[in-house]
Design a protein around this motif. Structure first.
Motif, PDB file in Angstrom:
ATOM      1  N   UNK A   9       0.969  -1.091   0.033  1.00  0.00           N
ATOM      2  CA  UNK A   9      -0.096   0.145   0.025  1.00  0.00           C
ATOM      3  C   UNK A   9       1.055   1.183   0.121  1.00  0.00           C
ATOM      4  N   UNK A  10       0.739   2.296  -1.162  1.00  0.00           N
ATOM      5  CA  UNK A  10       1.416   3.272  -1.234  1.00  0.00           C
ATOM      6  C   UNK A  10       0.409   4.411  -0.963  1.00  0.00           C
ATOM      7  N   UNK A  11       1.112   5.296  -0.225  1.00  0.00           N
ATOM      8  CA  UNK A  11       0.199   6.686  -0.032  1.00  0.00           C
ATOM      9  C   UNK A  11       0.660   7.760  -1.048  1.00  0.00           C
ATOM     10  N   UNK A  12      -0.294   8.345  -1.533  1.00  0.00           N
ATOM     11  CA  UNK A  12      -0.088   9.200  -2.918  1.00  0.00           C
ATOM     12  C   UNK A  12      -0.897  10.383  -2.561  1.00  0.00           C
ATOM     13  N   UNK A  23      -5.274  12.727  -0.171  1.00  0.00           N
ATOM     14  CA  UNK A  23      -4.394  11.700  -0.014  1.00  0.00           C
ATOM     15  C   UNK A  23      -5.341  10.181  -0.260  1.00  0.00           C
ATOM     16  N   UNK A  24      -4.439   9.495  -1.181  1.00  0.00           N
ATOM     17  CA  UNK A  24      -5.076   8.163  -1.466  1.00  0.00           C
ATOM     18  C   UNK A  24      -3.959   7.240  -1.082  1.00  0.00           C
ATOM     19  N   UNK A  25      -4.637   5.893  -0.996  1.00  0.00           N
ATOM     20  CA  UNK A  25      -3.945   4.717  -0.710  1.00  0.00           C
ATOM     21  C   UNK A  25      -3.994   3.875  -1.919  1.00  0.00           C
ATOM     22  N   UNK A  26      -2.808   3.255  -2.696  1.00  0.00           N
ATOM     23  CA  UNK A  26      -2.978   2.704  -3.868  1.00  0.00           C
ATOM     24  C   UNK A  26      -2.273   1.536  -3.646  1.00  0.00           C
ATOM     25  N   UNK A  27      -3.028   0.241  -3.612  1.00  0.00           N
ATOM     26  CA  UNK A  27      -2.305  -0.920  -3.235  1.00  0.00           C
ATOM     27  C   UNK A  27      -1.849  -1.793  -4.743  1.00  0.00           C
ATOM     28  N   UNK A  28      -0.767  -1.528  -4.853  1.00  0.00           N
ATOM     29  CA  UNK A  28       0.172  -2.304  -6.195  1.00  0.00           C
ATOM     30  C   UNK A  28       1.399  -2.709  -5.766  1.00  0.00           C
ATOM     31  N   UNK A  38      -3.155   6.352  -9.699  1.00  0.00           N
ATOM     32  CA  UNK A  38      -3.808   7.295  -9.059  1.00  0.00           C
ATOM     33  C   UNK A  38      -3.733   8.424 -10.138  1.00  0.00           C
ATOM     34  N   UNK A  39      -2.923   8.604 -10.779  1.00  0.00           N
ATOM     35  CA  UNK A  39      -3.146   9.517 -12.076  1.00  0.00           C
ATOM     36  C   UNK A  39      -4.126   9.194 -12.825  1.00  0.00           C
ATOM     37  N   UNK A  40      -4.271   8.025 -13.282  1.00  0.00           N
ATOM     38  CA  UNK A  40      -5.629   7.595 -14.091  1.00  0.00           C
ATOM     39  C   UNK A  40      -6.929   7.992 -13.457  1.00  0.00           C
ATOM     40  N   UNK A  41      -6.737   7.737 -12.176  1.00  0.00           N
ATOM     41  CA  UNK A  41      -8.035   7.921 -11.386  1.00  0.00           C
ATOM     42  C   UNK A  41      -8.453   9.623 -11.254  1.00  0.00           C
ATOM     43  N   UNK A  42      -7.234  10.436 -11.293  1.00  0.00           N
ATOM     44  CA  UNK A  42      -7.353  11.946 -11.169  1.00  0.00           C
ATOM     45  C   UNK A  42      -6.695  12.322 -12.235  1.00  0.00           C
ATOM     46  N   UNK A  43      -7.244  12.479 -13.517  1.00  0.00           N
ATOM     47  CA  UNK A  43      -6.467  12.698 -14.594  1.00  0.00           C
ATOM     48  C   UNK A  43      -5.894  14.166 -14.645  1.00  0.00           C
ATOM     49  N   UNK A  48       1.888  12.799  -6.202  1.00  0.00           N
ATOM     50  CA  UNK A  48       3.254  12.519  -5.664  1.00  0.00           C
ATOM     51  C   UNK A  48       3.164  11.559  -4.523  1.00  0.00           C
ATOM     52  N   UNK A  49       4.179  10.458  -4.678  1.00  0.00           N
ATOM     53  CA  UNK A  49       4.443   9.525  -3.583  1.00  0.00           C
ATOM     54  C   UNK A  49       4.725  10.144  -2.468  1.00  0.00           C
ATOM     55  N   UNK A  50       4.201   9.687  -1.326  1.00  0.00           N
ATOM     56  CA  UNK A  50       4.644  10.291   0.140  1.00  0.00           C
ATOM     57  C   UNK A  50       5.039   9.190   1.014  1.00  0.00           C
TER      58      UNK A  50
END
Length: 71
Positions: A9-12, A23-28, A38-43, A48-50
């Motif tokens: 899980x990455x925080x973006x 702030x989003x959590x992306x499980x990749x 995340x960029x695809x979800x928010x065009x 930024x990865x945090x």
């Protein structure tokens, strides 16, 4: 034979013009995949990865593989 990478899980952070930060959590598997998802979800946003999330937090939030969820 090498093992496949595990999902993490990455925080973006998502920055959109005229709106508060999100702030989003992306499980990749990799940070690059997390940023791309995340960029695809928010065009129209900068992403930024945090950081990352601990495994027990992923379980408590019930995040699944290949999921992007805002907080």
């Amino acid at each position: 034979m090498p093992k496949p990478q595990k999902h993490k899980a990455h925080l973006v952070v998502v920055l959109r013009k005229g709106q508060p930060r999100c702030v989003c959590a992306a499980v990749k598997r990799t940070p690059e995949e997390a940023l791309a998802a995340t960029k695809a979800a928010y065009a129209e946003a900068k992403v930024y990865l945090v950081g990352g999330l601990a495994r027990n937090m992923v379980r408590k939030l019930r995040l699944s593989h290949d999921e992007v969820r805002p907080f």
